[in-house]
Design a protein around this motif. Structure first.
Motif, short mmCIF file in Angstrom:
data_model
loop_
_atom_site.label_atom_id
_atom_site.label_comp_id
_atom_site.label_asym_id
_atom_site.label_seq_id
_atom_site.Cartn_x
_atom_site.Cartn_y
_atom_site.Cartn_z
N ASP A 1 -4.25 4.53 -3.66
CA ASP A 1 -4.71 5.69 -4.43
C ASP A 1 -4.20 5.60 -5.87
O ASP A 1 -4.94 5.86 -6.83
CB ASP A 1 -4.20 6.99 -3.80
N THR B 1 0.23 -4.55 3.54
CA THR B 1 0.63 -3.35 4.27
C THR B 1 1.10 -3.66 5.69
O THR B 1 0.69 -4.67 6.27
CB THR B 1 -0.52 -2.33 4.35
N ILE C 1 0.82 -1.21 0.00
CA ILE C 1 0.00 0.00 0.00
C ILE C 1 0.86 1.26 0.00
O ILE C 1 0.52 2.26 -0.65
CB ILE C 1 -0.98 -0.01 1.18
N MET C 2 1.99 1.22 0.69
CA MET C 2 2.89 2.37 0.69
C MET C 2 4.18 1.99 -0.04
O MET C 2 4.93 1.13 0.41
CB MET C 2 3.22 2.82 2.11
N CYS D 1 -3.56 3.11 6.35
CA CYS D 1 -3.39 3.67 5.00
C CYS D 1 -4.40 3.10 4.00
O CYS D 1 -4.47 3.55 2.85
CB CYS D 1 -1.98 3.41 4.49
N ALA D 2 -5.18 2.11 4.45
CA ALA D 2 -6.16 1.49 3.54
C ALA D 2 -7.53 2.14 3.68
O ALA D 2 -8.55 1.49 3.58
CB ALA D 2 -6.25 -0.01 3.84
N ASP E 1 6.85 5.96 0.04
CA ASP E 1 6.06 7.03 0.67
C ASP E 1 4.86 7.49 -0.17
O ASP E 1 4.25 8.52 0.13
CB ASP E 1 6.93 8.25 1.00
N GLU E 2 4.53 6.75 -1.22
CA GLU E 2 3.35 7.08 -2.03
C GLU E 2 2.28 6.03 -1.77
O GLU E 2 2.56 4.83 -1.73
CB GLU E 2 3.71 7.11 -3.51
N ASN E 3 1.04 6.46 -1.61
CA ASN E 3 -0.06 5.54 -1.36
C ASN E 3 -0.41 4.81 -2.66
O ASN E 3 -0.99 5.40 -3.59
CB ASN E 3 -1.29 6.27 -0.81
#
Length: 238
Positions: A69, A86, A60-61, A91-92, A64-66
């Motif tokens: 998304d 993750t 998911i990361m 972050c989800a 440092d970028e999701n």
């Protein structure tokens, strides 16, 4: 061959998950797979734009970028099954908007939940593409694209699936039983043969020709006219 891609920026964890996936695919599902790894979303994007990906394990990361998304914006195909991983469940937050097949917390990945994730992805893959089917040969499973299946022959209660590129798979089944699972472009032209009419390149008395002579499929003389008429009707209705 199942094409599996992993995008994970932690290279040490990447090695661990590759090992676990290959072990599960080979020992539990008895399937061959090709695993490709990326540690940046830009490299992943370049790959998926030019290759058909069956299953994507996506951290998911990533740097440092999701990536959840990112996947909503960049992975438009519903065919690719995305398994998110993750260490940061918070972050989800938008998981409901993503094309999420399965969700794994890295610290809790076990053989059991990895199996469940891969099982769901494989089931969804065959459902997304009606041309895909799973066949079992001895102790091994294969995903076969019916578009690449040229003809089928039977011998001693076994049938052999002849695919493009001279590949073949032998399974235990009767020809009649297997014929019932196939789409209408497959024609029973002989008691020992089923042929994919999309691969016929010609015919002459008492035989079909596949790929300009690479394979010759016999037609019984008594049924020749009827079978050829069936083939011609198929071409007329394409």
């Amino acid at each position: 061959m199942i094409n599996i891609v992993i995008c994970e920026d932690d290279l040490s964890y990447q090695e661990v998950i590759v090992y676990k996936i290959k072990q599960c695919m080979h020992t539990t599902f008895k399937m061959d797979c090709e695993v490709s790894c990326f540690h940046s979303l830009s490299n992943l994007k370049q790959y998926i734009d030019n290759n058909k990906v069956d299953i994507l394990f996506l951290d998911i990361m990533v740097n440092d970028e999701n990536a959840m998304d990112w996947s909503i914006e960049n992975i438009k195909s519903n065919y690719t099954q995305i398994i998110f991983m993750t260490s940061f469940p918070q972050c989800a937050y938008n998981i409901s908007e993503s094309n999420c097949c399965y969700y794994l917390v890295k610290s809790k990945i076990t053989e059991e939940n990895l199996y469940k994730a891969l099982q769901r992805a494989l089931q969804n893959t065959t459902k997304k593409d009606p041309n895909l089917t799973i066949v079992k040969s001895r102790s091994k499973n294969y995903i076969v694209n019916l578009q690449n299946l040229q003809y089928i022959e039977t011998f001693n209660n076994n049938i052999t699936l002849h695919l493009q590129n001279n590949d073949s798979i032998t399974i235990y089944s009767s020809l009649k039983e297997y014929a019932d699972t196939l789409p209408p472009n497959f024609l029973r032209c002989h008691k020992c043969y089923l042929i994919n009419m999309n691969h016929i390149t010609g015919y002459e008395p008492h035989k079909f020709i596949i790929n300009s002579g690479q394979a010759i499929i016999p037609i019984p003389p008594k049924k020749y006219n009827k079978i050829i008429e069936t083939y011609k009707n198929y071409l007329r209705n394409l």
